[in-house]
Design an enzyme around this catalytic site. Structure first.
Site, mmCIF file in Angstrom:
data_model
loop_
_atom_site.group_PDB
_atom_site.id
_atom_site.type_symbol
_atom_site.label_atom_id
_atom_site.label_comp_id
_atom_site.label_asym_id
_atom_site.label_seq_id
_atom_site.Cartn_x
_atom_site.Cartn_y
_atom_site.Cartn_z
ATOM 1 N N LYS A 128 0.815 -1.226 0.000
ATOM 2 C CA LYS A 128 0.000 0.000 0.000
ATOM 3 C C LYS A 128 0.845 1.272 0.000
ATOM 4 O O LYS A 128 0.372 2.345 -0.405
ATOM 5 C CB LYS A 128 -0.936 0.003 1.204
ATOM 6 C CG LYS A 128 -2.105 -0.958 1.097
ATOM 7 C CD LYS A 128 -3.149 -0.450 0.136
ATOM 8 C CE LYS A 128 -4.422 -1.277 0.207
ATOM 9 N NZ LYS A 128 -5.478 -0.751 -0.690
ATOM 10 N N SER A 181 1.396 -9.663 -0.754
ATOM 11 C CA SER A 181 1.113 -8.231 -0.703
ATOM 12 C C SER A 181 1.316 -7.591 0.659
ATOM 13 O O SER A 181 1.498 -6.374 0.749
ATOM 14 C CB SER A 181 -0.320 -7.963 -1.181
ATOM 15 O OG SER A 181 -1.242 -8.697 -0.392
#
Length: 399
Positions: A51, A300
């Site tokens: 992110k 991720s």
């Protein structure tokens, strides 16, 4: 619709400020699946999540006046920390709105990065409404967690790094929540290597993007360990990019997600949150689809609650037969329990816990029952111990 040029521009902005995360082959996972498996370790970012890429790219595109006024974001997790961390480094005031029930540790981590945290609403939708109100009232810039071209372009830089390191990848497997990561990845990957396959993965109880692509009513609800992709309403912009550039979206069940989290820990000695392990879960669930191909998995993020991780590990050990619980009826006479534990000792089991029931009304007056939990080396070892107990005259039942 973002283009490859947008992702390349984002990569140029991010390069001086963002860590180049490892992209390494996993020999064990390759042997297990029959594919050549490469893992992109985005859990090595400072905030342990991809992110940061989209948040930083958005911040770097702001004008001086916008930076001076500040930014606002809504998030209960990784997006919050990514915005807060890079806003602090750039000297940009950041306000993060989080639902009132957000775990304290996530709130404190976000505050520790220098952001002003506002707790509002019981749901993400209510928190988002408050974030938009604050944004308008204070003249801030709202940084959407996924439905923003600059955010999508920033996330896509992960694919440029993967293909720069391994240009002949056959496929990239990506988790999907709102769709920001896979939109950027698909744009970059198809722009560099048009023949590459881009596969998205969603938790089966939150198939909202798959529903959107099929023009079906959106679905999503229930408990999942993949909180990072538990999104009820996918982005409008991301849906169109995914419709145009993503080859397939797969669904994975909770046991597959749990197994993937545990496997990353056991095999790669790395921590993956549920969403981060979704691509590996898809690979394990569909080995035939990827066998013989060079596949890149995007891990991720690694922000998983330690208590949840401990539970996932224990449940996986139970699935593998390395932790076993047996219920065994006994005659209520001295020495019965000792005989059971002697069998376990002789066959190398390590006892974790024993519950000895003698007064339950459900049992006959002359009978007792024990529940005994023990560690074994592997499933066959567990079967050997059960067979030995039966040979000794007991009637064990696996709980």
């Amino acid at each position: 619709m973002i283009e490859i040029e947008d992702v390349r521009a984002a990569a140029a902005r991010l390069a001086p400020r963002l860590r180049l995360t490892p992209f390494l082959q996993s020999h064990v996972l390759s042997e297990m699946t029959g594919a050549q498996v490469m893992v992109k370790f985005e859990n090595h970012q400072f905030t342990a999540s991809f992110k940061e890429r989209g948040a930083l790219n958005k911040l770097l595109t702001l004008s001086d006046a916008q930076r001076a006024r500040g930014v606002c974001a809504m998030s209960a997790g990784n997006h919050a920390q990514g915005v807060a961390y890079h806003a602090k480094l750039l000297g940009v005031p950041a306000t993060i709105v989080m639902p009132a029930g957000t775990p304290t540790v996530k709130v404190e981590h976000t505050r520790a990065h220098g952001a002003t945290v506002v707790l509002a609403g019981e749901t993400l939708a209510e928190a988002n409404a408050e974030a938009l109100r604050i944004t308008e009232e204070r003249g801030l810039v709202f940084i959407h967690p996924f439905d923003d071209p600059d955010v999508m372009a920033g996330q896509g830089t992960v694919a440029l790094e993967m293909l720069d390191a391994v240009p002949d990848l056959d496929a990239i497997v990506v988790p999907i929540g709102g769709g920001g990561l896979i939109s950027g990845v698909a744009t970059a990957a198809k722009g560099v290597s048009p023949g590459i396959e881009v596969v998205g993965v969603q938790a089966a109880c939150y198939p909202s993007m798959l529903c959107a692509l099929r023009d079906e009513p959106l679905q999503g609800g229930g408990n999942t360990i993949a909180e990072g992709i538990a999104v009820k309403y996918p982005g409008k912009l991301t849906t169109e990019v995914i419709r145009a550039r993503v080859d397939e979206v797969l669904l994975v069940e909770e046991p597959q997600l749990e197994a993937a989290v545990a496997l990353y820990l056991f095999v790669e000695k790395t921590v993956a949150e549920g969403a981060g392990a979704a691509p590996l879960a898809a690979l394990l669930a569909r080995p035939g689809k990827f066998r013989g191909r060079k596949v890149g998995l995007i891990l991720s993020g690694g922000n998983i609650d330690p208590r949840l991780l401990a539970q996932v590990i224990t449940r996986q050990l139970i699935r593998e037969g390395r932790i076993v619980t047996l219920r065994i009826p006994l005659n209520d006479r001295p020495g019965g329990l000792a005989k059971v534990t002697a069998v376990l000792r002789d066959f190398g089991a390590n006892i974790i816990e024993i519950q000895h029931h003698r007064t339950l009304l459900a049992l006959p007056a002359k009978e007792a029952s024990i529940e005994i939990t023990f560690e074994t080396r592997e499933r066959e070892h567990a079967h050997t111990i059960v067979d030995a107990l039966r040979a000794a005259g007991f009637l064990p039942v696996i709980v």
